[in-house]
Motif scaffolding. Structure first.
Motif, short mmCIF file in Angstrom:
data_model
loop_
_atom_site.label_atom_id
_atom_site.label_comp_id
_atom_site.label_asym_id
_atom_site.label_seq_id
_atom_site.Cartn_x
_atom_site.Cartn_y
_atom_site.Cartn_z
N ALA A 84 5.71 5.01 -5.09
CA ALA A 84 4.71 4.28 -4.54
C ALA A 84 3.80 5.36 -3.90
O ALA A 84 2.51 4.84 -3.72
CB ALA A 84 5.34 3.54 -3.11
N GLU A 85 4.03 6.44 -3.79
CA GLU A 85 3.17 7.57 -3.24
C GLU A 85 2.03 7.94 -4.25
O GLU A 85 0.92 8.06 -3.80
CB GLU A 85 3.63 8.76 -2.84
CG GLU A 85 4.84 8.67 -1.93
CD GLU A 85 6.17 8.14 -2.36
OE1 GLU A 85 6.41 8.49 -3.53
OE2 GLU A 85 6.67 7.38 -1.52
N GLY A 112 0.75 3.18 -2.26
CA GLY A 112 1.54 3.50 -0.93
C GLY A 112 1.88 2.43 -0.08
O GLY A 112 2.60 1.48 -0.49
N SER A 113 1.58 2.55 1.23
CA SER A 113 1.97 1.72 2.31
C SER A 113 1.10 0.39 2.35
O SER A 113 1.40 -0.45 2.95
CB SER A 113 2.07 2.18 3.63
OG SER A 113 0.48 2.65 4.14
N ARG A 114 -0.08 0.31 1.30
CA ARG A 114 -0.81 -1.03 1.20
C ARG A 114 -0.04 -1.91 0.40
O ARG A 114 0.51 -1.54 -0.64
CB ARG A 114 -2.15 -0.52 0.71
CG ARG A 114 -2.95 0.42 1.53
CD ARG A 114 -4.16 0.80 0.56
NE ARG A 114 -3.85 1.20 -0.62
CZ ARG A 114 -4.50 1.65 -1.42
NH1 ARG A 114 -5.75 2.17 -0.98
NH2 ARG A 114 -4.20 1.92 -2.63
N SER A 115 -0.40 -3.32 0.45
CA SER A 115 0.27 -4.18 -0.81
C SER A 115 -1.30 -4.35 -1.44
O SER A 115 -2.74 -3.98 -1.07
CB SER A 115 0.31 -5.47 0.03
OG SER A 115 -0.67 -5.98 0.76
N PRO A 146 3.99 -3.57 -0.11
CA PRO A 146 3.66 -2.20 0.22
C PRO A 146 4.92 -1.44 -0.11
O PRO A 146 6.06 -1.89 -0.23
CB PRO A 146 3.59 -2.44 1.88
CG PRO A 146 3.39 -3.76 2.05
CD PRO A 146 3.91 -4.33 1.02
N ASN A 147 4.61 -0.24 -0.12
CA ASN A 147 5.71 0.88 -0.65
C ASN A 147 6.56 0.76 -1.74
O ASN A 147 7.69 0.79 -2.06
CB ASN A 147 6.63 1.12 0.66
CG ASN A 147 5.99 1.40 1.88
OD1 ASN A 147 5.25 2.46 1.97
ND2 ASN A 147 6.21 0.82 2.94
N SER A 148 5.82 0.15 -3.01
CA SER A 148 6.49 -0.18 -4.22
C SER A 148 6.21 0.69 -5.13
O SER A 148 5.09 1.26 -5.68
CB SER A 148 6.02 -1.72 -4.52
OG SER A 148 6.40 -2.84 -3.92
#
Length: 169
Positions: free
Chosen positions: A141-142, A146-149, A155-157
Motif C-alpha cells: 500500500a505504501e 496508501g491510506s487513500r482510496s 484504502p491501505n490496499s
C-alpha cells in the motif's frame, strides 16, 4: 467462523485422526485392549474460510514471468505497457482478489519512468524490464495509494499487477 463450527471442525479432525490410528470411536463399545500402533501427534486444526485476507505485502515483490530481449527500461525513458491490476489477496488463487483495471482491449499505458506519473511501485517495478518481458508486481500500500482510496481500490490496499513491456523510447 462461529465458535460452534470451530468446535465441530476440531472434533471431526480428532475423530478422523483416531480412526486413522486404528482406534475405536468414542461412542463404540470398548473391546478387549489390543496393542495400538503409536498415534501420530495431532495436527493443528486448519481454519478454512477466514475473513482475513492474510498477511499484507510489506515490500515490493517483482517476479519475471518472461524476460524480454529488447531495450531495457531505465529512469527517464518513456515506456508503453499493457497491464491488468487486482487487489492483492495472498490466500486467493494466484494471490489475486478483485480485478479493478486493465489496459487489455484498450490503448497501452504510456508514461515516463521515474517521474512520478504512476504509483511508486510501478516506477520501481518496471525499471530494468526489457521489451517483450512480462512481470508480476506485488505492490504494498505504501508504494501504491496508501491510506487513500482510488476508484474500486480501498484504502491501505496492496495490489498485484501483471505488466507487459511493449516499447521503450
Amino acid at each position: 467462523m462461529t465458535r460452534g463450527s470451530v468446535l465441530f471442525a476440531f472434533l471431526f479432525a480428532a475423530a478422523t485422526l483416531a480412526q486413522a490410528a486404528g482406534q475405536a470411536p468414542a461412542a463404540a463399545p470398548a473391546a478387549a485392549p489390543a496393542p495400538a500402533p503409536a498415534a501420530p501427534a495431532p495436527a493443528a486444526p486448519v481454519v478454512v474460510g477466514s475473513a482475513q485476507p492474510g498477511p499484507a505485502a510489506d515490500a515490493l515483490i517483482v517476479n519475471d514471468v518472461k524476460v524480454g530481449t529488447g531495450k531495457e527500461a531505465a529512469a527517464g525513458n518513456a515506456v508503453r505497457v499493457n497491464y491488468t491490476g487486482w487487489l492483492y489477496r495472498p490466500l486467493a488463487k494466484n494471490q489475486r482478489g478483485k480485478k479493478f483495471d486493465s489496459s487489455i482491449g484498450r490503448e497501452p499505458l504510456e508514461f515516463t519512468l521515474g517521474k512520478g506519473q504512476v504509483i511508486k511501485g510501478w516506477d520501481q517495478g518496471v525499471q530494468g524490464m526489457k521489451v517483450g518481458g512480462k512481470r508480476i508486481l506485488i505492490i504494498p500500500a505504501e508504494l501504491a495509494y496508501g491510506s487513500r482510496s482510488a476508484g474500486e481500490i480501498p484504502p491501505n490496499s496492496a495490489l498485484t499487477f501483471e505488466v507487459d513491456l511493449i516499447e521503450v523510447k
